[in-house]
Scaffold this motif. Structure first.
Motif: not given
Length: 256
Positions: A196-208
């Motif tokens: 989950v940690d990586a998925r949450a980080a990728l959520t932020a990065l891809t949205w940005s």
């Protein structure tokens, strides 16, 4: 042999010893207390460690393990006292220094925690637990360049340590190295789809970056796996993400 328990802020080490004597009441009581710790029955575990240490007060592993339980139960000062006693009995045993450092972190005693982790690394330069925890302290002090180097070291020392690799990607994110951050996060998710940690980080990065569909898709998985990632205070104060990915994730959530 040691048991490892991951908590959000750092890596606590529960110690297991292999007594030279045959299986007896002492070893059974030790194993019962350790087993209760490992399955999260911390109140029961504390009672069992108390019983054990009443009979065997000079057991270093038991003292350190009880200290860990006290920390989980919200008694960092009691945890530090137990780790101090363990160190006084056996100054060459490194794990109590790590566990004392974690208790000091919980009180915001960053310099003292750094001293404990640095001492361990001076004795064992490949101790990935101490390296990772020291990286967390550097991040808490906003020294993200230093934190990144240490996360990288921890990940190389223990290639299977996924949280170190995720933290490395988050440090890259904070430092503006978005390509390396994204590459590492995608590798982690391919290998550990429910991490989950990586998925949450990728959520932020891809949205940005404007990849809104992918961000939404990852976020659905995150919320199902661990809804704490929607809490800004938890991310900053417990998981201790860097500010930039937290800011982007909160902006993403605000659009819901």
């Amino acid at each position: 042999m040691k048991n490892f328990l991951f908590i959000s802020i750092s890596l606590i080490l529960f110690l297991r010893v292999n007594p030279v004597f045959s299986l007896d009441d002492r070893e059974l009581l030790f194993k019962d207390a350790l087993s209760a710790s490992s399955i999260g029955q911390f109140e029961i575990s504390l009672d069992k460690w108390n019983q054990y240490l009443e009979k065997f007060p000079d057991d270093v592993a038991a003292l350190s393990n009880r200290g860990n339980v006290k920390l989980v139960l919200g008694d960092p000062k009691g945890a530090i006292k137990d780790q101090n006693n363990a160190i006084d009995l056996s100054s060459n045993e490194l794990d109590p220094y790590i566990n004392r450092g974690i208790a000091k972190e919980s009180l915001g005693l960053w310099s003292e925690a750094k001293d404990d982790y640095s001492f361990v690394i001076s004795r064992d330069r490949d101790n990935f637990s101490a390296i990772y925890n020291l990286a967390n302290v550097e991040g808490s002090l906003n020294n993200w360049e230093n934190a990144r180097k240490l996360y990288d070291n921890a990940a190389k020392t223990n290639p299977g340590f996924a949280m170190a690799r995720s933290s490395l990607a988050l440090a890259d994110y904070e430092l503006g190295d978005f390509n390396n951050s994204e590459q590492e996060l995608r590798k982690l998710i391919r290998r550990y789809p429910t991490f989950v940690d990586a998925r949450a980080a990728l959520t932020a990065l891809t949205w940005s970056k404007g990849n809104y569909g992918e961000a939404e898709s990852n976020w659905v998985a995150v919320i199902e796996l661990d809804p704490r990632y929607a809490e800004e205070d938890w991310l900053l104060e417990v998981r201790r993400w860097p500010p930039a990915p937290v800011r982007d994730l909160m902006r993403f959530i605000a659009l819901k």
